[in-house]
Design an enzyme around this catalytic site. Structure first.
Site, PDB file in Angstrom:
ATOM      1  N   MET A   1       0.854  -1.191   0.000  1.00  0.00           N
ATOM      2  CA  MET A   1       0.000   0.000   0.000  1.00  0.00           C
ATOM      3  C   MET A   1       0.892   1.245   0.000  1.00  0.00           C
ATOM      4  O   MET A   1       0.475   2.321   0.441  1.00  0.00           O
ATOM      5  CB  MET A   1      -0.933  -0.022   1.214  1.00  0.00           C
ATOM      6  CG  MET A   1      -1.850  -1.252   1.184  1.00  0.00           C
ATOM      7  SD  MET A   1      -3.405  -1.058   2.059  1.00  0.00           S
ATOM      8  CE  MET A   1      -2.816  -0.827   3.717  1.00  0.00           C
TER       9      MET A   1
ATOM     10  N   HIS B   1       9.562  -3.880   2.851  1.00  0.00           N
ATOM     11  CA  HIS B   1       9.057  -4.074   1.486  1.00  0.00           C
ATOM     12  C   HIS B   1      10.204  -4.409   0.531  1.00  0.00           C
ATOM     13  O   HIS B   1      10.078  -5.277  -0.333  1.00  0.00           O
ATOM     14  CB  HIS B   1       8.368  -2.801   0.983  1.00  0.00           C
ATOM     15  CG  HIS B   1       7.132  -2.419   1.732  1.00  0.00           C
ATOM     16  ND1 HIS B   1       7.048  -1.291   2.498  1.00  0.00           N
ATOM     17  CD2 HIS B   1       5.914  -3.030   1.832  1.00  0.00           C
ATOM     18  CE1 HIS B   1       5.836  -1.196   3.023  1.00  0.00           C
ATOM     19  NE2 HIS B   1       5.130  -2.243   2.653  1.00  0.00           N
TER      20      HIS B   1
END
Ligand code: PAF
Length: 279
Positions: A28, A35
């Site tokens: 998101m 990430h």
């Protein structure tokens, strides 16, 4: 690195890459080292890595959490470029959900305890977006952080229930030097809140190291006392549950894979974390 907003552009790219294996990292945005580690796992396993950036409106059970979710697209793209991600998919809500969304997944206990109990509808929203991404991308592998351990369990179930051949992989939580689990929501913390939030991981760590001295109830009560003694912190839940079933562990003999799970409000920001308890 290719950046696309539409399914058509993405599928055109896939047509040019026929026969190559696809790794998928859904995000998101507000990307951090956690990430980036997922992108690196994907690159090790797959020929092509696709990362999505989409703040999925239907998985937020509180409007202000959705509105305040950090948005840092420019720096996200820089991180992904540096990590040599192949393609970034940044769709609009209209692109993702052109039709009325109405699907009710049944994940049983997986979605009714802990995050499921405290964030009604959240996992259904996650499941819908993941099914949609799998439909669009049809990845060979998809990568998720273990910080969201319960989400990982739910997504494995989505793959099973929807019949996609995607292998769902978990990757270890990446932490700040203070122990604080990396999260996009950390961007919303003040300096004082960030210092206070480091107690979440140190108190979880205390649980993981004290299995022989205390029972689960004692460790949970101690955690709550310690966390709530800090004026910046308020425990939403602390649970010790089995990592396979997510059922609460009442006695240590009930589980050979106990994990301590927590959600803590740090000012306005809700953080989650978990740690496996050492035998
Ligand atoms: O973990 C997240 O960031 C989201 O829940 C996900 C998996 C990208 C689905 O929107």
């Amino acid at each position: 690195m290719l950046v696309v907003n539409t399914i058509e552009e993405l599928q055109l790219f896939f047509e040019q890459q026929k026969g190559k294996s696809i790794g998928f990292v859904p995000t998101m945005g507000a990307l951090h080292k956690g990430h980036v580690s997922l992108v690196e796992f994907s690159q090790q396993k797959c020929d092509i890595t696709v990362c999505s950036i989409f703040v999925n409106p239907i998985q937020f059970n509180k409007q202000d959490d959705f509105t305040n979710y950090p948005k840092t697209l420019e720096s996200d793209l820089k991180h992904l470029e540096a990590a040599k991600c192949d393609v970034v998919f940044c769709p609009s809500a209209q692109e993702m959900y052109p039709n009325k969304i109405e699907k009710d997944f049944d994940f049983g206990i997986l979605s009714s305890v802990m995050e499921g109990e405290h964030r009604p509808g959240h996992f259904n929203g996650v499941a819908i977006v993941i099914e949609r991404f799998f439909e669009i991308i049809n990845p060979d592998f998809a990568f998720f952080g273990e910080k969201d351990f319960q989400q990982l369990a739910v997504v494995k179930e989505v793959a099973k229930q929807t019949g996609f051949n995607t292998k769902v992989m978990g990757a270890p939580t990446v932490r700040e030097a203070s122990g604080l689990a990396m999260s996009s929501r950390n961007l919303r913390l003040s300096e004082d809140e960030k210092i206070a939030a480091a107690n979440i991981s140190s108190e979880l760590k205390y649980i993981t190291l004290n299995k022989t001295a205390f029972n689960p109830q004692e460790l949970k009560a101690n955690y709550r006392d310690k966390i709530d003694a800090n004026p910046f912190l308020k425990t939403e839940y602390i649970e010790i549950a089995d990592g396979n079933t997510l059922l609460p562990v009442i006695n240590w003999e009930d589980s050979d894979y106990p994990i301590a799970f927590t959600a803590v409000n740090v000012g306005e920001v809700r953080l989650i974390d978990n740690m496996t308890i050492i035998n």
